[in-house]
Design a protein around this motif. Structure first.
Motif, PDB file in Angstrom:
ATOM      1  N   TYR A   1     -10.630   0.856  18.378  1.00 31.18           N
ATOM      2  CA  TYR A   1     -11.765   1.137  17.168  1.00 31.18           C
ATOM      3  C   TYR A   1     -12.510   2.550  17.522  1.00 31.18           C
ATOM      4  O   TYR A   1     -12.735   3.227  16.657  1.00 31.18           O
TER       5      TYR A   1
ATOM      6  N   LEU B   1     -13.831   2.642   2.627  1.00 38.63           N
ATOM      7  CA  LEU B   1     -12.733   2.144   3.501  1.00 38.63           C
ATOM      8  C   LEU B   1     -13.858   0.755   4.304  1.00 38.63           C
ATOM      9  O   LEU B   1     -12.985  -0.304   4.467  1.00 38.63           O
TER      10      LEU B   1
ATOM     11  N   VAL C   1     -11.956  -2.896   4.688  1.00 39.66           N
ATOM     12  CA  VAL C   1     -11.742  -3.739   5.936  1.00 39.66           C
ATOM     13  C   VAL C   1     -12.361  -4.835   5.812  1.00 39.66           C
ATOM     14  O   VAL C   1     -11.917  -6.025   6.162  1.00 39.66           O
ATOM     15  N   TYR C   2     -13.607  -5.123   5.238  1.00 40.38           N
ATOM     16  CA  TYR C   2     -14.228  -6.483   5.061  1.00 40.38           C
ATOM     17  C   TYR C   2     -13.570  -7.387   4.482  1.00 40.38           C
ATOM     18  O   TYR C   2     -13.531  -8.599   4.690  1.00 40.38           O
TER      19      TYR C   2
ATOM     20  N   LEU D   1      -6.903  -2.972  10.297  1.00 37.39           N
ATOM     21  CA  LEU D   1      -8.155  -2.952   9.792  1.00 37.39           C
ATOM     22  C   LEU D   1      -9.414  -2.369  10.724  1.00 37.39           C
ATOM     23  O   LEU D   1     -10.307  -1.578  10.472  1.00 37.39           O
TER      24      LEU D   1
ATOM     25  N   LEU E   1      -8.887   1.566  10.178  1.00 36.45           N
ATOM     26  CA  LEU E   1      -9.847   1.903   9.245  1.00 36.45           C
ATOM     27  C   LEU E   1     -11.309   1.764   9.466  1.00 36.45           C
ATOM     28  O   LEU E   1     -11.862   2.535   8.972  1.00 36.45           O
ATOM     29  N   TYR E   2     -11.538   0.845  10.167  1.00 32.62           N
ATOM     30  CA  TYR E   2     -13.233   0.661  10.459  1.00 32.62           C
ATOM     31  C   TYR E   2     -13.500   1.908  11.334  1.00 32.62           C
ATOM     32  O   TYR E   2     -14.746   2.450  11.008  1.00 32.62           O
TER      33      TYR E   2
ATOM     34  N   TYR F   1     -13.866   4.736   8.922  1.00 33.00           N
ATOM     35  CA  TYR F   1     -15.088   4.572   8.132  1.00 33.00           C
ATOM     36  C   TYR F   1     -16.434   4.976   8.881  1.00 33.00           C
ATOM     37  O   TYR F   1     -17.280   5.709   8.365  1.00 33.00           O
TER      38      TYR F   1
END
Length: 399
Positions: free
Chosen positions: A254, A284, A288-289, A304, A307-308, A311
């Protein structure tokens, strides 16, 4: 690199070493706390209270920096406190001591945040702030890649020896302090004001701040109110059946995505607009959430977390650039410190609330509630924060 000054490079390396120390511990923090008897609710309260106690000081120290005409001493003291807090977490395991050590770390951040970001803002023009803040975030997050990698390597040879990592983390913190001594205050950037500074400077500044600043910060604080600590994302990954090593690896991944995208997204933000970029980041985050709430599949979690990272690159540095373009230059540290202080209070509520929802209803509900709330905040930014007003303010600040 064009528009990246020597001062920006130095600050970026200071942040890199500090984040290396902090993020070496961050992915194993919830695991370590659980091994010494902390419940999920107490972990949430710890993260929230530490942020809130320190947060009240951010506006004060930002105002103090603006009034004193100095930036560098605040940066140096702040990073020093964060460094010494690391080994404190391992010396004793009593809850009160853990709370004290964590709070010292956050107070260090409170002392340095406004002054550091004011230096970054002063080193950029309104039309290049996305790039400057993006570059700083990229270097900062590179430390968040290197730190967990070192932790992963250490735990490979010494499984579950979490306590020693807190001592090891002290050394990159010392490097950050040493590099910070290369910084020098720009005597021409701000002038000294002979006025007293109240501890509640944040509240005083808020009353007299520009309308645009208040609109932007209200939206950011509403988002912070639901954006709980990343600890909960890591606990979700752990709950999905992943090993400690895999959880740390996912966190490294991440941060790598974050570091790679922060600078190009900052450059893009200077071209298409800071607000548009921030709104994309919120989209985003919501995705994700909501995805975390409905899925426990390993491959889905990897996607995810990717994408986090994007974000984070599209929001954290961009938010500060957006704030700095909405206020008078002489109030930069106060404005950012005020925002950071209120944000910390919201973080306390967000993490505590997330811990309670998780405890009462489960992990999925925690993420779904946050995802839905973010959609409403996204709508607020789209329809309430006028991009024409932002552009007008940028033009005003550049004149």
């Amino acid at each position: 690199m064009k528009n990246i000054t020597r001062t920006v490079w130095i600050l970026s390396f200071v942040s890199l070493f500090t984040d290396m120390a902090s993020e070496m511990l961050y992915p194993i923090m919830p695991i370590y706390l659980k091994t010494i008897g902390f419940s999920i609710v107490l972990i949430g309260i710890l993260e929230g209270v530490a942020e809130a106690v320190a947060g009240l000081s951010k506006g004060y120290f930002g105002k103090l920096s603006d009034n004193s005409g100095k930036r560098v001493p605040f940066v140096q003291i702040g990073y020093c406190l964060s460094a010494i807090s690391k080994p404190m977490m391992a010396i004793f395991i009593f809850p009160l001591w853990i709370f004290l050590a964590r709070t010292i770390d956050r107070i260090g951040k409170g002392i340095r945040t406004g002054a550091r970001d004011a230096i970054l803002s002063d080193e950029a023009r309104p039309e290049t702030k996305g790039k400057v803040f993006g570059f700083h975030r990229s270097m900062d997050t590179l430390g968040a890649v290197l730190g967990p990698l070192l932790a992963l390597l250490y735990l490979y040879f010494y499984p579950e020896d979490y306590k020693t990592l807190f001592y090891i983390a002290f050394f990159p913190g010392v490097l950050a302090i040493l590099v910070s001594f290369l910084l020098k205050d720009n005597r021409n950037s701000i002038s000294k004001k002979n006025t007293s500074t109240s501890f509640f400077a944040s509240f005083h500044y808020w009353k007299n701040s520009p309308v645009l600043y208040r609109k932007v910060v209200i939206g950011l604080l509403a988002f912070a109110l639901f954006n709980s600590s990343d600890v909960f994302l890591l606990l979700k990954a752990k709950q999905s059946g992943l090993s400690d090593t895999y959880v740390i690896g996912l966190y490294i991944f991440y941060n790598l995505i974050y570091a790679l995208f922060a600078l190009p997204i900052g450059i893009m933000a200077d071209k298409i607009g800071l607000k548009k970029t921030f709104v994309i980041g919120l989209c985003l985050f919501a995705f994700v959430y909501l995805g975390m709430g409905f899925s426990t599949n390993r491959n889905t979690l990897i996607g995810l977390f990717s994408l986090y990272g994007i974000y984070a690159a599209a929001t954290e540095g961009i938010a500060k650039a957006l704030i700095s373009n909405s206020i008078d230059k002489k109030d930069t540290a106060t404005a950012i410190g005020t925002y950071a202080g209120f944000q910390s209070i919201c973080a306390m509520l967000a993490s505590s609330l997330a811990g309670l929802i998780w405890y009462q209803f489960g992990a999925s509900e925690t993420f779904i509630v946050t995802g839905i709330a973010t959609i409403f905040i996204l709508i607020y930014f789209v329809f309430w924060v006028n991009p024409r007003v932002v552009n007008l303010e940028k033009k005003k600040n550049s004149e």
